[in-house]
Scaffold this motif. Structure first.
Motif: not given
Length: 661
Positions: A474, A477-478, A481, A533, A536-537, A540, A601, A605, A608, A613
């Motif tokens: 996670t 991804q954060v 993004a 994923r 989802a990004a 965000a 974000v 996420v 997501g 995600s």
């Protein structure tokens, strides 16, 4: 002469000997990092020798599945018999159901014409004829799209949730605004609640109240009340000291000071709190469709589950329209406070409201006589088919086969393989203690030791919960993004800060995007990128961009004009002015933009997880779907800790600010 020359030489040599210490005092961030490095040099070998590196060690993990499973079993077994549920939670649940049902029946009694005219009348009294037309057209569009009944269901839930949130927020805000001790206790709680993603609120509520409207309303209240509490406390504590002293000198009691001075002086903050509460309640009411809230959010959720973009958009448009109307109405009401009244004198004050009530009553009576409680089916426009056709065309022509770029599917695949996968591998491959050190360094550099301790403890709690690897997923991804958001947002903001025309063009777009609930952003990315994923990004990034652009533009524009003029007079180029003057002077705004980007974000996420995600978002969705408290609640707690850590490492805090708070 020789003596005069020798005298100042001794302090100079002494100053030279104190040079390194003086340099560290002048650079506190470097001093903090040096001290942290010294501590790490002693502690890390001991920690590594005891528990090793790599992912979080099993020896420091607490298995909560058994106790949480026992709690779940106890609640399920006693939900229908224990006095706590029968006489406390049961009464709350019944009151919520009756309230929502009562508001919904009232909206149906008004009929589609009565509700439309009522919304337009309220907007007219709050903001003028322009917004009244916008409100009326928005509600008519909800009917044309065939979403009148779901819109009324969402509106009924919203009314109850907002009223409860405002009452709870006012009570907490009054206590925090009037008593310093309460403020000090509530402030960290409200700070933490403000950074929590909406999904983190769902599972505990479902555990107690089950799937349905009561759980959805109460989750919405918990999510939406903090802004009202914070802004109420801010308004009361920021009351003009001279006015308060004058009122006190006249012998006013505490209650009189509150009612006649503090609350009137805090009207703008109270209306701003109402605005923020309404927007957060709408966002949460849509997300709460996952736990049975019904209404528009349920239509969007069901459509997304079957990847029916047309049906999702048909339900998503009314959500956006509701958000725009509610946001504009409360915002305009706040701006009108203290301003000179406009319009005909006969329509000001109670006369205008009386006229609005009479018109609404007349239209409602006519509508009921014509059996117009619900929007007629023969006046609806089905857009799902054409939208799905357009989506299919986009998939055929944009999803793959685009020259040079390759298509959105290729972009998503390249972003996943080139950015998300390496970043995830890098984070999971780092020794766990190095992650804690990085978090401590970032948090302590821009804050205090308390900030760093909070961030490190939050990160360590993730490991103790046993979800280190999904949390790193996670986090990857954060971070990806956020990086994309900041690059795009800062670039657009620099252009907007330099061009008033560009800022004017961007304003309505940012206004609309900033009022859209989080759930709606999943619709276009699913159509363009599929699931995974990367989509989802992408959602965000879209969700966080408006806030980053607004804050950065405002920060760059607020730089002292004298400083800019001085740089231009010295022959600095626009690039030099930006790098050497604007960015340093706008640093607080830029850091705030980074903080908001991270918080926003993270929220999307996590959502997501509904579109593939994975990681913590998927575990929360799985826990909700299967009623698995151990999986869902542990993932929710990890989300809370991750959000708290990210907030602390991106929110500058000085010792003075900490003492003042």
């Amino acid at each position: 002469m020789a003596t005069a020359q020798a005298t100042p030489a001794r302090p100079a040599r002494a100053g030279a000997r104190r040079g390194p210490l003086a340099a560290l005092r002048d650079r506190p961030a470097a001093a903090k990092l040096l001290l942290l490095a010294l501590v790490a040099a002693v502690v890390v070998p001991l920690v590594h020798g005891r528990w090793g590196g790599g992912v979080w060690p099993d020896a420091l993990t607490a298995d909560l599945s058994a106790p949480l499973g026992e709690v779940t079993d106890w609640i399920v077994s006693n939900r229908d018999s224990h006095p706590l549920f029968l006489y406390f939670f049961g009464h709350i649940s019944n009151a919520v159901v009756l309230s929502v049902r009562g508001v919904y029946l009232l909206l149906l009694a008004l009929g589609w014409a009565g509700v439309t005219v009522f919304a337009a009348a309220v907007a007219w009294r709050a903001a003028g004829i322009g917004l009244a037309l916008t409100a009326g057209v928005s509600f008519l569009l909800c009917g044309l799209l065939g979403m009148w009944v779901p819109t009324m269901q969402t509106l009924a839930l919203m009314v109850v949730a907002v009223l409860a949130s405002v009452v709870l927020g006012l009570l907490l805000g009054l206590a925090a605004g009037l008593f310093d001790r309460v403020f000090r206790v509530l402030r960290p709680v409200l700070d933490t609640m403000q950074v929590l993603p909406a999904f983190a609120y769902l599972l505990p509520v479902v555990l107690v109240f089950g799937i349905g409207v009561p759980g959805a309303v109460l989750a919405t209240v918990v999510y939406a009340a903090p802004p009202m509490a914070r802004l109420t406390a801010l308004g009361l504590r920021g009351a003009d000291g001279g006015v308060m002293e004058a009122v006190t000198s006249l012998g006013a009691t505490g209650r009189q000071r509150l009612l006649s001075a503090r609350l009137p002086l805090a009207r703008k903050e109270l209306l701003l709190g109402l605005n923020q509460t309404i927007m957060m309640a709408l966002s949460m009411a849509v997300i709460a469709s996952v736990i049975g809230a019904g209404g528009l959010g349920d239509r969007v959720y069901q459509a997304l589950s079957s990847v029916d973009v047309g049906a999702a958009l048909a339900a998503g448009i009314p959500i956006v329209l509701l958000a725009v109307v509610l946001d504009r109405t409360t915002e305009a009401a706040g701006r009108r406070i203290g301003a000179e009244p406009t319009g005909p004198a006969l329509l000001r004050g109670w006369r205008g409201w009386s006229l609005a009530a009479l018109v609404t009553a007349a239209v409602t009576a006519v509508g009921r006589a014509a059996d117009g409680q619900v929007w007629p089916d023969d006046l609806t426009v089905a857009i799902a088919g054409p939208v799905n056709t357009a989506k299919d065309w986009m998939v055929d022509h944009l999803y793959t086969g685009v020259p040079v770029v390759g298509g959105t599917a290729d972009l998503a695949a390249h972003f996943t393989s080139g950015v998300l996968n390496p970043l995830r591998s890098g984070l999971t491959g780092l020794p766990w203690w190095s992650v804690l050190l990085i978090v401590a360094a970032l948090a302590w550099t821009i804050g205090t030791w308390r900030t760093a301790a909070t961030a490190v403890l939050a990160m360590a709690a993730i490991g103790v919960l046993g979800v280190w690897e999904p949390s790193m997923d996670t986090l990857s991804q954060v971070l990806a993004a956020v990086a994309v958001t900041l690059v795009i947002g800062f670039g657009v903001a620099v252009g907007a800060a330099r061009s008033a025309r560009l800022e004017t063009l961007l304003r309505p777009v940012l206004d609309v995007f900033q009022t859209m609930p989080q759930f709606v952003y999943l619709i276009p990315v699913v159509a363009l990128f599929g699931v995974g994923r990367a989509p989802a990004a992408a959602a965000a990034v879209i969700y966080a961009l408006p806030a980053v652009i607004r804050i950065t533009t405002q920060g760059l524009r607020s730089v002292d004009p004298a400083a800019m003029e001085g740089a231009r007079s010295l022959g600095a180029t626009p690039g030099q002015q930006l790098r050497q003057v604007q960015i340093p002077l706008a640093r607080p705004s830029l850091l705030l933009a980074v903080n908001q980007a991270v918080v926003l974000v993270l929220a999307v996420v996590i959502i997501g997880g509904l579109v593939g995600s994975g990681a913590l978002g998927y575990e929360v969705v799985l826990g909700l779907a299967q009623g698995d408290l151990a999986t869902g609640l542990v993932a929710g707690a990890a989300i809370v800790c991750l959000g708290l850590m990210l907030d602390r490492v991106t929110q500058p805090t000085t010792r003075r600010q900490r003492q003042e708070s």
